[in-house]
Structures are given as structure tokens and as C-alpha cells.
Design an enzyme around this catalytic site. Structure first.
Site, PDB file in Angstrom:
ATOM      1  N   LYS A 127      -2.920  25.723  18.003  1.00 43.54           N
ATOM      2  CA  LYS A 127      -1.745  25.685  17.124  1.00 43.54           C
ATOM      3  C   LYS A 127      -2.187  25.881  15.683  1.00 43.54           C
ATOM      4  CE  LYS A 127       1.480  22.568  17.365  1.00 43.54           C
ATOM      5  NZ  LYS A 127       2.198  21.283  17.524  1.00 43.54           N
ATOM      6  N   HIS A 162       0.022  25.053  13.222  1.00 45.21           N
ATOM      7  CA  HIS A 162       0.922  24.208  12.443  1.00 45.21           C
ATOM      8  C   HIS A 162       0.830  22.780  12.972  1.00 45.21           C
ATOM      9  CE1 HIS A 162       3.197  25.504  15.997  1.00 45.21           C
ATOM     10  NE2 HIS A 162       3.851  24.362  15.897  1.00 45.21           N
TER      11      HIS A 162
END
Length: 230
Positions: free
Chosen positions: A111, A113
Site C-alpha cells: 500500500k 497510503h
């Protein structure tokens, strides 16, 4: 440390697990083509531990086997995908038995974020035990080792539900040995299975149910052809 119930020996635990897997439809007999292209007389699909009762019972078997194994570990690591559910369930059962330990797992895709990265859960620290359903090749274990070491922790072992005790067919593993033996000998990690193919054979040998006992010759022949010496 909490220990296995004194009335159940290691062999009893394995036999109870095999019976449970058969009753749950997770361990089936017939003719199945493996990833390696072999025709196997049995098939073990841990994805079929697919409700709360089955998963809870599976976690109990893992936890009791681990607590009786003597392997020292500080947390659990579940490789995606099956290992994620197993790590969570077994950590709950270990806590119920008085051993509250953290767990973590990885994502297949990092990921960019939120918390980011590929690792989720507790910080990966100390002696880390990898948990999965089976070891088909050393590849998944090697990937887990790399992630654990990159986090600054120490992989200390692997626990699985079933050791098929058969010669590996995957690239990079000596064909005379099983994938479990590869992990033990080449990667230097303890491997703690709940049950093995030898336990499965013992279960079939003791069967009064003719439908199950009828599978014994085929499983024995498969072990003679593809089995490894321990």
C-alpha cells in the site's frame, strides 16, 4: 507455559486431527491431480475449514501442538493468503490458553497510503513463527523469511497442518527430499506439523468404516512411490 492436555499424547492429537479433517470434508479420498501433476489418492484442502466452529477447532489443534513442541517463539506470522486467517485464529486460541502473543501478516500488494508497506498487524520483532496449512515448496517460506529478516526479526520455525512427507517436485528442492525436509535442513527452521502422512496411514489402518479402509492400499502405494524417509 500452557501445555497439551495430559490425557492426549502427541499421536492422539494427530489421530484426532485426521479424524476431524475427514469429518469436516477437508481431507478426502479418491483420485486427485496435484500441482506437481501426480495422481494422489487423497486431497487436503484447508480452505474448507470454512466456518467458525471448524476454524476454532483447527486453531485449537495448532495451539496445542505448538505449546507441546518446545519451539520458543514471540509472535506469529501468517503469509498471504491462508496464513492470514490461521495466524489470527491461532493467536486467539493461544491467548485463551494463557499465551497472549502478537501476530502479523503480509499483503500481496504494497500500500502507498495509510500505514503503507506490505506488513500488517503487530510490529515484527523477536522470534517469529510462520504459520501455514502445508509446505508444497520452500518458496513461500523463503519469502516469509526475507520479510521477517527485513523487519529486523528472527524466523524461528514453521507450523503446518499436514506434512505430506513426499518427494518435492519444485525447482530448487532436492527431489530426494520433501519440501518440509528442505525447510529443516537447508533453511534451518524447525517445522511443527499437527499430523503427517504416517499419521494418516495409521488412521486408515485402524478404520472400521469400510469406505475409509478401502483407501488404505492406494495411500500406501502412493507413499511407497513418492514418500521420503524421515
Amino acid at each position: 507455559m500452557t501445555t497439551q492436555h495430559p490425557s492426549l499424547t502427541s499421536d492422539d492429537l494427530a489421530q484426532d486431527f485426521v479424524a476431524f479433517a475427514v469429518d469436516a470434508g477437508v481431507l478426502r479420498f479418491g483420485e486427485f491431480k496435484t500441482k506437481a501433476g501426480r495422481l494422489s489418492p487423497y486431497f487436503f484442502n484447508a480452505g474448507l475449514f470454512d466456518d467458525g466452529a471448524k476454524l476454532g477447532r483447527l486453531a485449537e489443534f495448532y495451539a496445542r501442538r505448538l505449546l507441546a513442541s518446545g519451539v520458543e517463539f514471540d509472535m506469529l506470522f501468517g503469509p498471504a493468503y491462508k496464513g492470514i486467517t490461521l495466524a489470527a485464529a491461532v493467536s486467539v486460541e493461544l491467548a485463551r490458553l494463557g499465551r497472549n502473543l502478537p501476530y502479523a501478516y503480509n499483503r500481496k500488494e504494497a500500500k502507498d497510503h495509510g500505514e503503507g508497506g506490505t506488513l500488517v498487524g503487530a510490529p515484527v520483532r523477536g522470534r517469529v513463527l510462520i504459520i501455514d496449512d502445508v509446505i508444497s515448496a520452500g518458496t513461500s517460506v523463503r519469502e516469509s523469511i526475507a520479510m521477517i529478516q527485513a523487519a529486523g526479526a528472527t524466523p524461528c520455525g514453521v507450523t503446518i497442518a499436514l506434512d505430506r512427507q513426499e518427494k518435492a517436485s519444485e525447482h530448487g528442492v532436492d527431489a530426494a527430499h520433501s519440501a518440509v525436509q528442505f525447510v529443516r535442513r537447508e533453511l534451518g527452521l524447525a517445522v511443527v506439523p499437527i499430523a503427517t502422512l504416517a499419521d494418516l496411514l495409521q488412521y486408515l489402518q485402524q478404520q472400521q468404516d469400510p469406505t475409509l479402509s478401502a483407501s488404505l492400499p492406494a495411500v500406501q502405494a502412493y507413499r511407497e512411490r513418492y514418500g521420503v524417509s524421515e
